[in-house]
Write a protein that holds these residues in place. Sequence first.
Motif, PDB file in Angstrom:
ATOM      1  N   UNK A  49      73.975  22.218  74.405  1.00 40.70           N
ATOM      2  CA  UNK A  49      73.273  20.991  74.030  1.00 40.70           C
ATOM      3  C   UNK A  49      71.808  21.030  74.424  1.00 40.70           C
ATOM      4  N   UNK A  50      71.507  21.643  75.542  1.00 40.07           N
ATOM      5  CA  UNK A  50      70.127  21.679  76.031  1.00 40.07           C
ATOM      6  C   UNK A  50      69.249  22.620  75.223  1.00 40.07           C
ATOM      7  N   UNK A  55      64.027  18.071  70.778  1.00 43.32           N
ATOM      8  CA  UNK A  55      63.077  18.134  71.891  1.00 43.32           C
ATOM      9  C   UNK A  55      63.098  19.497  72.591  1.00 43.32           C
ATOM     10  N   UNK A  56      64.187  20.276  72.336  1.00 42.50           N
ATOM     11  CA  UNK A  56      64.304  21.566  73.023  1.00 42.50           C
ATOM     12  C   UNK A  56      63.903  22.742  72.127  1.00 42.50           C
ATOM     13  N   UNK A  57      63.988  22.564  70.794  1.00 36.99           N
ATOM     14  CA  UNK A  57      63.736  23.688  69.896  1.00 36.99           C
ATOM     15  C   UNK A  57      62.306  24.189  70.010  1.00 36.99           C
ATOM     16  N   UNK A  58      61.330  23.256  70.069  1.00 35.54           N
ATOM     17  CA  UNK A  58      59.930  23.675  70.119  1.00 35.54           C
ATOM     18  C   UNK A  58      59.611  24.503  71.363  1.00 35.54           C
ATOM     19  N   UNK A  59      59.968  24.052  72.578  1.00 34.46           N
ATOM     20  CA  UNK A  59      59.671  24.908  73.750  1.00 34.46           C
ATOM     21  C   UNK A  59      60.435  26.226  73.720  1.00 34.46           C
ATOM     22  N   UNK A  60      61.652  26.214  73.167  1.00 34.66           N
ATOM     23  CA  UNK A  60      62.419  27.455  73.112  1.00 34.66           C
ATOM     24  C   UNK A  60      61.792  28.425  72.112  1.00 34.66           C
ATOM     25  N   UNK A 130      68.922  34.793  74.978  1.00 31.17           N
ATOM     26  CA  UNK A 130      67.879  33.775  75.089  1.00 31.17           C
ATOM     27  C   UNK A 130      66.782  34.244  76.048  1.00 31.17           C
ATOM     28  N   UNK A 131      65.540  33.815  75.802  1.00 31.55           N
ATOM     29  CA  UNK A 131      64.462  34.166  76.743  1.00 31.55           C
ATOM     30  C   UNK A 131      64.666  33.455  78.075  1.00 31.55           C
ATOM     31  N   UNK A 132      63.928  33.885  79.081  1.00 24.32           N
ATOM     32  CA  UNK A 132      64.047  33.271  80.402  1.00 24.32           C
ATOM     33  C   UNK A 132      63.392  31.889  80.377  1.00 24.32           C
ATOM     34  N   UNK A 133      64.217  30.850  80.387  1.00 24.01           N
ATOM     35  CA  UNK A 133      63.706  29.480  80.293  1.00 24.01           C
ATOM     36  C   UNK A 133      63.964  28.683  81.569  1.00 24.01           C
ATOM     37  N   UNK A 134      64.640  29.293  82.515  1.00 26.40           N
ATOM     38  CA  UNK A 134      64.932  28.590  83.761  1.00 26.40           C
ATOM     39  C   UNK A 134      63.788  28.762  84.753  1.00 26.40           C
ATOM     40  N   UNK A 135      63.657  27.851  85.728  1.00 23.35           N
ATOM     41  CA  UNK A 135      62.642  28.011  86.777  1.00 23.35           C
ATOM     42  C   UNK A 135      62.909  29.275  87.595  1.00 23.35           C
ATOM     43  N   UNK A 136      61.861  29.839  88.155  1.00 26.36           N
ATOM     44  CA  UNK A 136      61.995  31.067  88.930  1.00 26.36           C
ATOM     45  C   UNK A 136      62.980  30.901  90.079  1.00 26.36           C
ATOM     46  N   UNK A 137      63.065  29.688  90.655  1.00 29.91           N
ATOM     47  CA  UNK A 137      64.002  29.444  91.750  1.00 29.91           C
ATOM     48  C   UNK A 137      65.446  29.724  91.333  1.00 29.91           C
ATOM     49  N   UNK A 138      65.750  29.410  90.067  1.00 29.23           N
ATOM     50  CA  UNK A 138      67.112  29.636  89.578  1.00 29.23           C
ATOM     51  C   UNK A 138      67.448  31.120  89.562  1.00 29.23           C
ATOM     52  N   UNK A 143      70.251  36.170  90.484  1.00 31.54           N
ATOM     53  CA  UNK A 143      69.559  37.288  89.834  1.00 31.54           C
ATOM     54  C   UNK A 143      70.346  37.892  88.681  1.00 31.54           C
ATOM     55  N   UNK A 144      71.668  37.614  88.616  1.00 31.89           N
ATOM     56  CA  UNK A 144      72.484  38.142  87.528  1.00 31.89           C
ATOM     57  C   UNK A 144      72.186  37.460  86.194  1.00 31.89           C
ATOM     58  N   UNK A 145      71.374  36.384  86.218  1.00 34.91           N
ATOM     59  CA  UNK A 145      71.050  35.671  84.983  1.00 34.91           C
ATOM     60  C   UNK A 145      69.857  36.283  84.250  1.00 34.91           C
ATOM     61  N   UNK A 146      69.337  37.394  84.743  1.00 37.00           N
ATOM     62  CA  UNK A 146      68.281  38.106  84.017  1.00 37.00           C
ATOM     63  C   UNK A 146      68.610  39.599  84.034  1.00 37.00           C
ATOM     64  N   UNK A 147      68.312  40.263  82.922  1.00 37.44           N
ATOM     65  CA  UNK A 147      68.599  41.696  82.809  1.00 37.44           C
ATOM     66  C   UNK A 147      67.551  42.539  83.511  1.00 37.44           C
TER      67      UNK A 147
END
Length: 487
Positions: A49-50, A55-60, A130-138, A143-147
């Motif tokens: 959903x997010x 409202x989410x398509x443009x930033x993505x 998907x590109x990295x859209x989460x904050x760096x803290x996440x 760390x498994x959420x990024x390749x």
Amino acid sequence: MELEEGDDPTPLVENFIPAILPLVKLGIRFIGRPKLVNFLAKYVAKLIKRFVGRRYVRPLSKAIVDAGLRLINLEATEEDARQAVGAAVAATVEDTLRQVAVLPDYVLDDEELLEGYVLEAFEQAATRNLPEVLPEEAYLKRPDLRETKGLKATWILQPLRGRKFYKKYSRILNAKLSPPKLRAVKTYGGIPLSEVLQEQLGLSPGVDVEARVHLYEMMSGAMLPQISKHEHNTPGLGMTANYAYSQLHPLTPEAAGILLGHPGLGRIMPPKYFANRRVTGIGQRFYYLEIPGVRLRMGPMAGANAMMRRCSEVKVILDFARQQLRVYHFLSETKAQDIAVKLRQRTPIGVVMISLKSGMEPGLKHALISGICGQVKIIHEAMLPQGARGPALMEVPQPIKESLLMKVTEWLGKGLSHYFREQPQSFIVATEDPAEGVTLAITLDNLPGLPALRDALKRKTISLRGMDFSEAMPEIRVQTIPGYYGE
């Protein structure tokens, strides 16, 4: 997928799941489980959903452009970026379902348990699509959420317009490849990448190679020629000729780590996908080296059938009907001429055998230990056609295969060293033929232990003593055939 604020994406997912099930292996397990399909639709809709609201398509889409969309397609427009968002979200849902489809029944039948598995599958799929859209803290916490770390890139479905066949990594990576790296990385048949570049591109084996590395991922129903056909902006690809797609190599974690320093970009695949380029798996990744200033070295065939020069390879035939083991060791033109020069100069036979060893031993190991389809063939009354190409060897105990490999390697060493001592001229004459390279055809008759191995392939209970391959020396015949030959 672009919804108004507050719209529920569940109906879209409910329609998407039945459409995608035929493409998902084992999808038949969902038939007759409407409760399961309904649960998946609602839960996956909540997860995406997010990413699908207006409202989410443009930033993505901006994130996809920033991640390098226009680096891989110079003509990409804003509308293409918006379309890429929908394709990426759809690919995320499809990858999630593909992972859920292979879960055991006890997980599928327990919604509370299934929820955790679906969440994990979705996170992995989102990481890949998907590109990295989460904050760096996440990413610091997970760390498994990024390749990769430090590469601002994502996988883009291609071609950008029309039916999608593959994904391309949005960053083209620059790499300086040293000779040790090129020797360590293996491509199809266990061949070192260094030999491929030397034989097919004419590069010296002792120099560093500056390359631009393009990365790809296969989608359902796609084949490698579809990559080479659609890559119009990539020098050396963008054509349908046979030799174009043969420049694509498997991107394993080992290859990605050695060549790029990012092992997370590689993919682990079953051995059957490393026999030849005609068999690819969903999600399998490949790389292409764009090396400025080099020209492909072509074989003797011309026109539409032109092929790049072959690299050395080994094929093994286990023929129980004739009580034979046959080995066909094709030596590339470069390798064959190198050995011919040594024989003309009467170089010690040990030096000649060392030249052969570097290619033959890895090839034998791939055939007899891994049982890779295309490198080993079994002629046996108990073999179905699908097993005759190697998979049956996977069921033979590892110690037995290792013992067979050790003895076959020893027997070939003895037989070939005798051949080069007694008949060097027959090899030299074969290398003077216009055909590309030569094939050493070696036949081993009356192998000790072969009857017991025959029973093992019939799944009979056998004694390990009966598998003793060291009882006697088999009869060995060697012939050199001009060009490529194999059964």
